[in-house]
Write a protein that holds these residues in place. Structure first.
Motif, PDB file in Angstrom:
ATOM      1  N   UNK A 123       0.808  -1.233   0.000  1.00  8.80           N
ATOM      2  CA  UNK A 123       0.000   0.000   0.000  1.00  8.80           C
ATOM      3  C   UNK A 123       0.837   1.279   0.000  1.00  8.80           C
ATOM      4  N   UNK A 124       2.165   1.138   0.091  1.00  5.86           N
ATOM      5  CA  UNK A 124       3.031   2.319   0.156  1.00  5.86           C
ATOM      6  C   UNK A 124       3.076   2.928   1.540  1.00  5.86           C
ATOM      7  N   UNK A 125       2.270   2.417   2.468  1.00  3.60           N
ATOM      8  CA  UNK A 125       2.186   2.985   3.806  1.00  3.60           C
ATOM      9  C   UNK A 125       1.584   1.924   4.736  1.00  3.60           C
ATOM     10  N   UNK A 126       1.913   1.998   6.025  1.00  2.00           N
ATOM     11  CA  UNK A 126       1.270   1.103   6.990  1.00  2.00           C
ATOM     12  C   UNK A 126       0.293   1.949   7.794  1.00  2.00           C
ATOM     13  N   UNK A 127      -0.973   1.860   7.462  1.00  2.00           N
ATOM     14  CA  UNK A 127      -1.969   2.698   8.134  1.00  2.00           C
ATOM     15  C   UNK A 127      -3.263   1.906   8.293  1.00  2.00           C
ATOM     16  N   UNK A 128      -4.096   2.330   9.204  1.00  2.00           N
ATOM     17  CA  UNK A 128      -5.403   1.707   9.405  1.00  2.00           C
ATOM     18  C   UNK A 128      -6.503   2.662   8.980  1.00  2.00           C
ATOM     19  N   UNK A 129      -7.622   2.138   8.490  1.00  2.00           N
ATOM     20  CA  UNK A 129      -8.786   3.009   8.296  1.00  2.00           C
ATOM     21  C   UNK A 129      -9.369   3.377   9.658  1.00  2.00           C
ATOM     22  N   UNK A 130     -10.285   4.343   9.719  1.00  2.00           N
ATOM     23  CA  UNK A 130     -10.895   4.678  11.013  1.00  2.00           C
ATOM     24  C   UNK A 130     -11.602   3.466  11.618  1.00  2.00           C
ATOM     25  N   UNK A 274       2.579   4.988  15.433  1.00  2.00           N
ATOM     26  CA  UNK A 274       2.031   5.827  16.500  1.00  2.00           C
ATOM     27  C   UNK A 274       2.542   7.266  16.395  1.00  2.00           C
ATOM     28  N   UNK A 275       3.575   7.457  15.550  1.00  2.00           N
ATOM     29  CA  UNK A 275       4.099   8.825  15.366  1.00  2.00           C
ATOM     30  C   UNK A 275       3.874   9.297  13.932  1.00  2.00           C
ATOM     31  N   UNK A 276       2.983   8.607  13.225  1.00  2.00           N
ATOM     32  CA  UNK A 276       2.824   8.860  11.797  1.00  2.00           C
ATOM     33  C   UNK A 276       2.347  10.278  11.475  1.00  2.00           C
ATOM     34  N   UNK A 277       1.651  10.907  12.425  1.00  2.00           N
ATOM     35  CA  UNK A 277       1.160  12.268  12.167  1.00  2.00           C
ATOM     36  C   UNK A 277       2.037  13.332  12.820  1.00  2.00           C
ATOM     37  N   UNK A 278       3.228  12.909  13.259  1.00  2.00           N
ATOM     38  CA  UNK A 278       4.140  13.852  13.914  1.00  2.00           C
ATOM     39  C   UNK A 278       5.424  13.955  13.102  1.00  2.00           C
ATOM     40  N   UNK A 365      -5.767   2.810  16.450  1.00  2.00           N
ATOM     41  CA  UNK A 365      -6.891   3.703  16.161  1.00  2.00           C
ATOM     42  C   UNK A 365      -6.416   4.930  15.389  1.00  2.00           C
ATOM     43  N   UNK A 366      -7.242   5.325  14.452  1.00  2.00           N
ATOM     44  CA  UNK A 366      -6.869   6.418  13.566  1.00  2.00           C
ATOM     45  C   UNK A 366      -7.229   7.772  14.190  1.00  2.00           C
ATOM     46  N   UNK A 367      -6.843   7.967  15.457  1.00  2.00           N
ATOM     47  CA  UNK A 367      -7.161   9.216  16.155  1.00  2.00           C
ATOM     48  C   UNK A 367      -5.970  10.164  16.128  1.00  2.00           C
ATOM     49  N   UNK A 368      -6.234  11.432  16.379  1.00  2.41           N
ATOM     50  CA  UNK A 368      -5.144  12.417  16.401  1.00  2.41           C
ATOM     51  C   UNK A 368      -4.279  12.203  17.643  1.00  2.41           C
ATOM     52  N   UNK A 369      -2.990  12.597  17.577  1.00  4.55           N
ATOM     53  CA  UNK A 369      -2.098  12.396  18.728  1.00  4.55           C
ATOM     54  C   UNK A 369      -2.562  13.150  19.982  1.00  4.55           C
ATOM     55  N   UNK A 370      -2.256  12.572  21.139  1.00  5.14           N
ATOM     56  CA  UNK A 370      -2.522  13.219  22.434  1.00  5.14           C
ATOM     57  C   UNK A 370      -1.210  13.710  23.036  1.00  5.14           C
ATOM     58  N   UNK A 371      -1.332  14.644  23.975  1.00  8.73           N
ATOM     59  CA  UNK A 371      -0.163  15.165  24.697  1.00  8.73           C
ATOM     60  C   UNK A 371      -0.375  14.857  26.174  1.00  8.73           C
ATOM     61  N   UNK A 407       1.765  16.373  10.993  1.00  7.42           N
ATOM     62  CA  UNK A 407       1.792  16.122   9.541  1.00  7.42           C
ATOM     63  C   UNK A 407       0.441  15.554   9.119  1.00  7.42           C
ATOM     64  N   UNK A 408       0.114  15.699   7.843  1.00  8.17           N
ATOM     65  CA  UNK A 408      -1.117  15.074   7.344  1.00  8.17           C
ATOM     66  C   UNK A 408      -0.906  13.564   7.302  1.00  8.17           C
ATOM     67  N   UNK A 409      -1.893  12.784   7.750  1.00  8.59           N
ATOM     68  CA  UNK A 409      -1.717  11.333   7.706  1.00  8.59           C
ATOM     69  C   UNK A 409      -1.617  10.831   6.262  1.00  8.59           C
ATOM     70  N   UNK A 410      -0.756   9.848   6.013  1.00 10.86           N
ATOM     71  CA  UNK A 410      -0.636   9.315   4.650  1.00 10.86           C
ATOM     72  C   UNK A 410      -1.849   8.454   4.298  1.00 10.86           C
ATOM     73  N   UNK A 411      -2.030   8.156   3.020  1.00  5.28           N
ATOM     74  CA  UNK A 411      -3.150   7.274   2.676  1.00  5.28           C
ATOM     75  C   UNK A 411      -2.656   6.083   1.849  1.00  5.28           C
ATOM     76  N   UNK A 412      -3.444   5.006   1.881  1.00  9.79           N
ATOM     77  CA  UNK A 412      -3.075   3.772   1.189  1.00  9.79           C
ATOM     78  C   UNK A 412      -3.326   3.857  -0.311  1.00  9.79           C
ATOM     79  N   UNK A 413      -2.447   3.174  -1.074  1.00  7.67           N
ATOM     80  CA  UNK A 413      -2.719   2.994  -2.504  1.00  7.67           C
ATOM     81  C   UNK A 413      -2.214   1.601  -2.855  1.00  7.67           C
TER      82      UNK A 413
END
Ligand code: SF4
Length: 538
Positions: A123-130, A274-278, A365-371, A407-413
């Motif tokens: 898929x070019x990326x390791x990601x989960x759908x929501x 877990x750091x994919x959006x950072x 889970x496809x949630x935004x990061x927490x602090x 960062x913007x989350x990547x998407x699968x292809x």
């Protein structure tokens, strides 16, 4: 304060922690699409281990470590960082040592990297759908994820989905704690999940029969599996266990292909960074040695630095690890004195996740990061890394978790690429499979658990063949080494599989004393479950 758990099971749970009369009080955070809603039973165990029973601090340890590193005078040394806590802040150790040209990093990981590589390849990326997409599924097929044990909040979400009418098929070579909660359970031969997916996709009925025969499933069981997919939208959830075989990458890729070809790509789950959006920590390029060279390569270095990892228990070839760590100078940075840090010339006590302000997203889970803020008044990993950097004269500018760039989350292809049949690796003897325990993660066993359940679970067939009964003491051995445990004959185990809880201290030795170093087909993961052993009564 509101905080989150950064341990490496996939859930990434928020929770509240306060101190009352010198003791921590945990409260659950509000439920959100399968995350949170109650306090996970492992949390208080982590606190007990890392804070209540954490190691003593040596105020001189950082200066001793700096002196040891400086004394190398330009010789290369090995650096390993574990993933027992997945917070962003652990990455500052990588930044520090990437700034020292003599540090040699490890390529590969014993955890989930084979499946991750499979997803990146397809898929070019390791990601989960929501996770909410699961509400759109008619049924859910789980390949080898013992959710009740490894993913408590996700498991409770699955139960709610089942109550709402979803059918759940659970496929695993072990009848684990999750099996009774599924609508249906199929006990497949180990490492045959890829062949099962291929059987569904092939149009050649003769070939299909051949493949089904390999999986050990009856025709009725295969038809049950096929019926799940044919009757509507099907979610596919891939566990980490099935990528711990030599054919692990191919198996994960067959599940990917099945999901795509049946129009269910938006319902395909494995894991995500877990750091994919950072923004990544500013690590410099480093030299690496492949994980398969461990532990033999250690003695070629004068020094090894191990942060937050216990490879003397969690990596294959336990006996060799102990010998190698005896010979090398070791700096260990950890919350507790472990089987690894026992060998340390310098031990640096880190406060662990309760002492670390941090940021991260979910591993599932496809949630935004927490602090989170710092709760325990002990030195955090980022504070220790900064202090050691100062002593070594290395520049380390630590970013506050609040200000780490998003960062913007990547998407699968999906790109269809050649994929061979995923036949299992076979050998003489019994196949040793290990699994997670409800009360601890990796080797992070809370002291109150004691050391009294050193069970070796075997099937009734094996018990009869070997004339073993409950309570028999056995030595389990392979060319790599052996451990001793107590037999538990269990109908949850089938055929020639032997099961034990992973990284547990046995009556004598540890499970991985008998585990050889075998790489998976991704070239960077460890095929733990292609360990073949024999047993002798003690
Ligand atoms: S389920 Fe996992 S991430 Fe969540 S609190 Fe428990 S150990 Fe931490």
């Amino acid at each position: 304060m509101k905080t989150f758990c950064s341990k490496d099971c996939p859930d990434f749970c928020d929770f509240y922690i306060e101190e009352e009369n010198g003791k921590p009080v945990f409260k659950s955070a509000e439920e959100k699409n399968g995350r949170n809603g109650f306090v996970c039973s492992k949390l208080k165990d982590f606190y007990e281990r890392e804070i209540t029973h954490g190691a003593e601090s040596d105020p001189e340890s950082l200066s001793k470590a700096a002196e040891l590193i400086k004394s190398l005078n330009g010789s290369e040394f090995l650096f390993m960082r574990g993933s027992g806590s997945l917070g962003y802040a652990m990455g500052w150790w990588d930044v520090l040592f990437s700034g020292i040209k003599d540090a040699v990093f490890i390529e590969g990981s014993p955890c989930d990297i084979t499946g991750e590589t499979a997803h990146e390849f397809d898929f070019g990326v390791c990601d989960n759908p929501p996770a909410e997409n699961l509400k759109n599924a008619d049924s859910i097929i789980i390949f080898g994820r013992n959710a009740k044990v490894v993913s408590q909040h996700f498991f409770s979400y699955l139960l709610r989905l089942k109550k709402a009418g979803k059918r759940i098929l659970y496929i695993d070579p072990i009848r684990t704690e999750t099996a009774p909660s599924a609508t249906d359970f199929i006990q497949i031969n180990p490492a045959c999940d890829g062949l099962l997916c291929e059987a569904y996709l092939t149009e050649d009925s003769g070939r299909r029969r051949e493949l089904i025969a390999q999986t050990g499933l009856t025709e009725a069981e295969y038809n049950l599996f096929a019926g799940y997919i044919k009757k509507g939208r099907t979610a596919f959830i891939t566990g980490f266990g099935l990528q711990r075989y030599k054919n692990g990458m191919a198996m994960v890729r067959w599940i990917n292909r099945l999901a795509v070809k049946t129009g269910n790509e938006s319902l395909l789950y494995y894991a995500r960074g877990s750091k994919t959006e950072l923004a990544s920590v500013p690590k410099q390029p480093v030299r690496r040695v492949n994980i398969s060279l461990l532990p033999d390569i250690i003695e070629q270095f004068p020094l090894m630095i191990i942060v937050g990892a216990n490879p003397a228990v969690t990596f294959p070839e336990t006996d060799k690890w102990h010998k190698a760590l005896e010979k090398v100078k070791l700096i260990s940075i950890d919350t507790n004195i472990t089987e690894t840090s026992k060998h340390a010339d310098v031990f640096i006590r880190a406060g662990g996740m309760f002492a670390q302000n941090d940021v991260m997203g979910s591993y599932f889970f496809n949630d935004r990061p927490s602090v989170r803020g710092k709760f325990a008044a002990l030195p955090s990993d980022s504070e220790l890394a900064a202090e050691l950097a100062g002593l070594l004269g290395v520049r380390l500018d630590i970013t506050d978790p609040e200000t780490v760039e998003r960062k913007a989350p990547p998407s699968r292809k999906y790109t269809e690429k050649p994929l061979e049949s995923a036949y299992p690796h076979e050998s003489e003897g019994y196949r040793l499979i290990t699994g997670s325990h409800t009360s601890y993660l990796n080797s992070q066993v809370p002291p109150s658990m004691g050391e009294n359940d050193a069970f070796v679970f075997i099937s009734p067939e094996t018990a009869e063949k070997e004339q073993l009964t409950d309570g028999s003491n056995v030595e389990v051995f392979s060319p790599s080494g052996s451990f001793t445990g107590v037999i538990n004959v269990s109908a949850n185990i089938a055929g020639n599989v032997i099961f034990a809880y992973k990284n547990r201290k046995m009556t004598k030795g540890y499970i991985n004393c008998a585990t050889p170093v075998i790489l998976t087909d991704s070239g960077n993961g460890v095929a733990y479950y292609d360990t073949f052993v024999n047993m002798v009564r003690k």
